[in-house]
Design an enzyme around this catalytic site. Sequence first.
Site: not given
Ligand code: ADP
Length: 447
Positions: A116, A200, A235, A293
């Site tokens: 990522k 982030e 999440h 996917r």
């Molecule tokens: P994973 O691959 O583990 O599911 P993601 O990067 O898709 O992780 O993030 C999952 C969730 O976490 C997002 O849908 C959001 O709700 C929250 N999230 C991720 N990054 C941030 C961020 N920088 N600020 C706020 N919420 C975040």
Amino acid sequence: MISRILIANRGEIAVRIIRAARELGIETVLVHSTADKDSLAVKLADRSVCIGPPPAAESYLFYQNILAAAQGVKADAIHPGYGFLAENPLFAEACRALRIVFIGPKSNVIRRMGDKAKAKELMKEAGVPVVPGSDGIIDNLEEAHKIVEQIGFPVIIKASAGGGGKGMRIVLEESELEKSYNYAANEAQQAFGDARVYIEKYISAPKHIEVQILGDRHGNAVHLFERDCSIQRRHQKLLEEAPSPLVDKETRLKMGEIAVRAALSVEYDSTGTIEFLYNPRTKDFYFMEMNTRIQVEHPVSEEITGIDLIKYQIRIANGEELDIKQEDIKRTGHAIECRINAEDPDNNFNPNPGQVTQLMVPGGPGVRVDSGVYPGYKIPPYYDSMVAKLITKGGSRKEAIERMKRALDEFCIEGIKTTIPFHKVVLKNKEFLSGRYTTDFVEKFFS
Ligand code: ADP
């Protein structure tokens, strides 16, 4: 030409793939563990092959056995579904080495997007907006301190190999940074065997908006608009809708264009998703990750566009050129998906597998049920708790919601607890009805 597909998955997605393949005149062979010998997918597939005991590591993830089965039945392609081997570049490569078509993107794209931190760097280079933060991996605590000085609190530490919300930690102030950094790295190590993390800016109360894309092996890519996946618990998504009630026309256009740009920049050649965090207050959106996917929530995009994503995924893997152009893709109405999980929403969403003693699925106009269960079926305890997806389509969001309420009332599953009561409450919630809900919705109203 693909004429026999081996399906390396289970549950509703295996059933979904069997249906698409059959409509294309393609034979299906399903592999399954001993725990799944009586599954609906086994009953529907043309053939099935038992590949191992219940633990996924010894069956659905043990790809040597799966490849041997594919060779044994002379399958010319493998569909990995989602989860399990779907985003494993080694598996995609092993397929290619055996001249079996992997129904998904090229392995180098899976690899680059699976990292990522790397994916974020690539997207930034391609001109895609990304969440401010570390450019790549944070090697030590000192570096973490430096980044935080630049971007300010709150921040989120995320696992580069991340998935399913694991290895993620929100940090509100300096005093928590060290502990959270160690915690996230440890959890990432345990979950993925990879402790690398990145940082982030934490965007408070964002929407999770993702754009469905389709790319082919001839340099074409299109998008199928966005999905709003902000109803999440820890999440994990629970309810999705398309289009997002809060994304305006201009932002939709911009998001679509950027998603296509992202896809073209990596020569993306399958179905995929570009996930964005959307700040509804500023209308800014930022690339979060790319999923290489087919996703659980793909039906809502199918419903608003009339495009069968699994069929396209198979046809693209077969080398065909996309026969649709962006301007051909029209959006009509509104679609919602509720994930029906074998979980007890009144008891911390604890998994609740067991025998489905009674089952009556809803029907009527605009109702779709993608399910992996049947009356009398015993849900095994070894896998994901999602057992069905209920999708409704309406001419408007209001109609899709009313239809979903009606369909949930009709849906009768006995013998196990499910998330149906949870969805009924969500659909009556004022914030949900307003469309303004963000990713903190479940925490706000259900804890
Ligand atoms: P994973 O691959 O583990 O599911 P993601 O990067 O898709 O992780 O993030 C999952 C969730 O976490 C997002 O849908 C959001 O709700 C929250 N999230 C991720 N990054 C941030 C961020 N920088 N600020 C706020 N919420 C975040």
